[in-house]
Design an enzyme around this catalytic site. Sequence first.
Site, PDB file in Angstrom:
ATOM      1  N   ARG A 167       0.830  -1.217   0.000  1.00 54.23           N
ATOM      2  CA  ARG A 167       0.000   0.000   0.000  1.00 54.23           C
ATOM      3  C   ARG A 167       0.863   1.266   0.000  1.00 54.23           C
ATOM      4  O   ARG A 167       0.526   2.258   0.659  1.00 54.23           O
ATOM      5  CB  ARG A 167      -0.940   0.047   1.219  1.00 54.23           C
ATOM      6  CG  ARG A 167      -1.964  -1.028   1.279  1.00 54.23           C
ATOM      7  CD  ARG A 167      -2.976  -0.979   0.132  1.00 54.23           C
ATOM      8  NE  ARG A 167      -3.821  -2.144   0.241  1.00 54.23           N
ATOM      9  CZ  ARG A 167      -3.486  -3.337  -0.265  1.00 54.23           C
ATOM     10  NH1 ARG A 167      -2.353  -3.484  -0.952  1.00 54.23           N
ATOM     11  NH2 ARG A 167      -4.285  -4.360  -0.115  1.00 54.23           N
ATOM     12  N   SER A 245     -10.605  -0.672   4.212  1.00 55.47           N
ATOM     13  CA  SER A 245      -9.753  -0.974   5.382  1.00 55.47           C
ATOM     14  C   SER A 245      -9.149   0.320   5.910  1.00 55.47           C
ATOM     15  O   SER A 245      -8.484   1.039   5.169  1.00 55.47           O
ATOM     16  CB  SER A 245      -8.605  -1.901   4.983  1.00 55.47           C
ATOM     17  OG  SER A 245      -9.122  -3.047   4.383  1.00 55.47           O
ATOM     18  N   GLU A 341      -4.236   3.088   6.676  1.00 56.36           N
ATOM     19  CA  GLU A 341      -4.048   2.926   5.224  1.00 56.36           C
ATOM     20  C   GLU A 341      -4.670   4.148   4.520  1.00 56.36           C
ATOM     21  O   GLU A 341      -4.229   4.573   3.466  1.00 56.36           O
ATOM     22  CB  GLU A 341      -4.756   1.639   4.777  1.00 56.36           C
ATOM     23  CG  GLU A 341      -4.727   1.423   3.284  1.00 56.36           C
ATOM     24  CD  GLU A 341      -5.351   0.093   2.847  1.00 56.36           C
ATOM     25  OE1 GLU A 341      -5.227  -0.908   3.587  1.00 56.36           O
ATOM     26  OE2 GLU A 341      -5.952   0.080   1.770  1.00 56.36           O
TER      27      GLU A 341
HETATM   28  C1  LIG Z   1     -15.493  -0.261   0.199  1.00 54.12           C
HETATM   29  C2  LIG Z   1     -14.037  -0.055  -0.109  1.00 54.12           C
HETATM   30  C3  LIG Z   1     -13.239  -1.142  -0.399  1.00 54.12           C
HETATM   31  C4  LIG Z   1     -11.882  -0.969  -0.691  1.00 54.12           C
HETATM   32  N1  LIG Z   1     -11.125  -2.070  -0.975  1.00 54.12           N
HETATM   33  C5  LIG Z   1      -9.811  -1.927  -1.265  1.00 54.12           C
HETATM   34  C6  LIG Z   1      -9.009  -3.065  -1.590  1.00 54.12           C
HETATM   35  O1  LIG Z   1      -9.487  -4.197  -1.634  1.00 54.12           O
HETATM   36  N2  LIG Z   1      -7.700  -2.872  -1.842  1.00 54.12           N
HETATM   37  C7  LIG Z   1      -7.143  -1.631  -1.822  1.00 54.12           C
HETATM   38  O2  LIG Z   1      -5.934  -1.532  -2.076  1.00 54.12           O
HETATM   39  N3  LIG Z   1      -7.882  -0.532  -1.543  1.00 54.12           N
HETATM   40  C8  LIG Z   1      -9.195  -0.648  -1.263  1.00 54.12           C
HETATM   41  N4  LIG Z   1      -9.950   0.455  -0.959  1.00 54.12           N
HETATM   42  C9  LIG Z   1      -9.307   1.770  -0.924  1.00 54.12           C
HETATM   43  C10 LIG Z   1      -9.455   2.596  -2.234  1.00 54.12           C
HETATM   44  O3  LIG Z   1     -10.443   2.060  -3.044  1.00 54.12           O
HETATM   45  C11 LIG Z   1      -8.142   2.652  -3.011  1.00 54.12           C
HETATM   46  O4  LIG Z   1      -7.095   3.161  -2.220  1.00 54.12           O
HETATM   47  C12 LIG Z   1      -8.267   3.522  -4.281  1.00 54.12           C
HETATM   48  O5  LIG Z   1      -7.113   3.388  -5.062  1.00 54.12           O
HETATM   49  C13 LIG Z   1      -8.492   4.992  -3.975  1.00 54.12           C
HETATM   50  O6  LIG Z   1      -8.783   5.626  -5.188  1.00 54.12           O
HETATM   51  P1  LIG Z   1      -9.466   7.043  -5.240  1.00 54.12           P
HETATM   52  O7  LIG Z   1      -9.457   7.500  -6.648  1.00 54.12           O
HETATM   53  O8  LIG Z   1     -10.784   7.020  -4.577  1.00 54.12           O
HETATM   54  O9  LIG Z   1      -8.421   7.904  -4.395  1.00 54.12           O
HETATM   55  P2  LIG Z   1      -8.718   9.141  -3.441  1.00 54.12           P
HETATM   56  O10 LIG Z   1      -9.360   8.656  -2.190  1.00 54.12           O
HETATM   57  O11 LIG Z   1      -9.397  10.228  -4.177  1.00 54.12           O
HETATM   58  O12 LIG Z   1      -7.232   9.587  -3.106  1.00 54.12           O
HETATM   59  C14 LIG Z   1      -6.393   8.745  -2.349  1.00 54.12           C
HETATM   60  C15 LIG Z   1      -4.994   9.376  -2.293  1.00 54.12           C
HETATM   61  O13 LIG Z   1      -4.421   9.357  -3.598  1.00 54.12           O
HETATM   62  C16 LIG Z   1      -4.099  10.676  -4.017  1.00 54.12           C
HETATM   63  N5  LIG Z   1      -4.407  10.750  -5.450  1.00 54.12           N
HETATM   64  C17 LIG Z   1      -5.585  10.453  -6.041  1.00 54.12           C
HETATM   65  N6  LIG Z   1      -5.477  10.586  -7.372  1.00 54.12           N
HETATM   66  C18 LIG Z   1      -4.205  10.996  -7.625  1.00 54.12           C
HETATM   67  C19 LIG Z   1      -3.480  11.336  -8.795  1.00 54.12           C
HETATM   68  N7  LIG Z   1      -4.048  11.297 -10.002  1.00 54.12           N
HETATM   69  N8  LIG Z   1      -2.180  11.725  -8.679  1.00 54.12           N
HETATM   70  C20 LIG Z   1      -1.589  11.781  -7.453  1.00 54.12           C
HETATM   71  N9  LIG Z   1      -2.220  11.473  -6.301  1.00 54.12           N
HETATM   72  C21 LIG Z   1      -3.515  11.089  -6.385  1.00 54.12           C
HETATM   73  C22 LIG Z   1      -4.986  11.597  -3.184  1.00 54.12           C
HETATM   74  O14 LIG Z   1      -4.416  12.894  -3.063  1.00 54.12           O
HETATM   75  C23 LIG Z   1      -5.022  10.846  -1.869  1.00 54.12           C
HETATM   76  O15 LIG Z   1      -3.878  11.121  -1.101  1.00 54.12           O
HETATM   77  C24 LIG Z   1     -11.315   0.319  -0.680  1.00 54.12           C
HETATM   78  C25 LIG Z   1     -12.129   1.432  -0.399  1.00 54.12           C
HETATM   79  C26 LIG Z   1     -13.482   1.246  -0.123  1.00 54.12           C
HETATM   80  C27 LIG Z   1     -14.338   2.449   0.156  1.00 54.12           C
END
Ligand SMILES: Cc1cc2nc3c(=O)[nH]c(=O)nc-3n(C[C@H](O)[C@H](O)[C@H](O)COP(=O)(O)OP(=O)(O)OC[C@H]3O[C@@H](n4cnc5c(N)ncnc54)[C@H](O)[C@@H]3O)c2cc1C
Length: 346
Positions: A167, A245, A341
């Site tokens: 992660r 998580s 995380e």
């Molecule tokens: C129900 C649920 C289940 C999940 N299951 C998993 C799982 O199984 N495995 C797992 O690994 N994760 C899981 N996650 C966590 C999440 O889905 C991941 O971390 C996902 O990659 C976040 O993407 P996002 O676009 O929503 O990021 P955001 O929440 O919008 O951003 C997360 C971080 O990334 C940065 N960021 C976003 N986009 C960019 C970009 N283009 N350039 C630079 N920085 C950026 C943001 O500034 C922030 O710090 C889960 C979340 C939920 C709600």
Amino acid sequence: MKPQILQNISLKHYNTFGIDCTAKNFVEVKTVDELKTILEIVEQENYPSIFILGGGSNVLFLKNFDGLVIKNSITGIQKVDENNENIILYAGAGENWHQFVLFCLKNNYGGVENLSLIPGTVGAAPMQNIGAYGVEVRNIVKRVKVIDRKTQEQLWISNSECKFGYRSSIFKHQAKDKYIIIGVEFRLTKKNHILNTSYGAIQNSLHALNLQANQTPTINQISKAVIEIRQSKLPNPKEIGNGGSFFKNPEIPSSQFEKLKNKFPTIVGYPISEEITKVPAGWLIEQCGWKGKVVGNTGAHKNQALVLVNYGNAKGEEIWNLAKEIQKSVFDKFGITIEPEINIVG
Ligand SMILES: Cc1cc2nc3c(=O)[nH]c(=O)nc-3n(C[C@H](O)[C@H](O)[C@H](O)COP(=O)(O)OP(=O)(O)OC[C@H]3O[C@@H](n4cnc5c(N)ncnc54)[C@H](O)[C@@H]3O)c2cc1C
């Protein structure tokens, strides 16, 4: 066209916790040129901070955001190259991750199936090195295209330069405020897919599909199994606000694990190396009695203690306070520090 910077925008529908806070300034960019224009403006105007937002599924806002939120909505999926065995695809950072997975499955491109139904965007996937059911995105990332926030120079970061870890990546640490991810190149298989079905839950789910004992599942079947497991175990953020998580699974010295095993014989551990053992954070939290516990507007989910939830109108601070209490109780009982995380934005 110059994208419009809006003021005092509610972020409630831009984060899966459903935290009702506001961004003093907010802009959505749909192309790299729009992003460049915004970065030029950022250079001239003195925003106290900027935050790059994807799907908001891994972020906890503790209060109103004083700076500029840049919502990355740069989309598009293109074929870059292919041979008999592999295909290279480029996807814009603002593409929805699961839609990208579905695109690959529809075309029988393998490598993403275990990562089905993870919320969020393509751009955040390498940032977190998302992972599930034995696969991490680093296994399929060829390189990542970024823009330098200050110089607006576009460059490629190779897989090894991403310094992927559990992660984590360079984008979460050393280069946190330097780059914005604008797109990702993936190397996927067209045939001879490398299947990962070692997780018991996947095997059980595949059995339910009536596969014969020696029959190899298709990538679509694996994806279906993963989706079924996820839907049965994880709360849907559309129904109960959450960010998946909350904590990472701690990695502790194997010698400490052995000592803990004497005291807590049912403790679970997965050896990472001879020296390091990974312990499921959910198990530790459950043992401290948090599973299903409701604290004001928040709580640890009844099926999965690792998932902290917003039962209604929780403030970010409330969820963070609960997380800190959980952290403390795990440390007091096991002497293990569990780290978030989730990205905490304070
Ligand atoms: C129900 C649920 C289940 C999940 N299951 C998993 C799982 O199984 N495995 C797992 O690994 N994760 C899981 N996650 C966590 C999440 O889905 C991941 O971390 C996902 O990659 C976040 O993407 P996002 O676009 O929503 O990021 P955001 O929440 O919008 O951003 C997360 C971080 O990334 C940065 N960021 C976003 N986009 C960019 C970009 N283009 N350039 C630079 N920085 C950026 C943001 O500034 C922030 O710090 C889960 C979340 C939920 C709600």
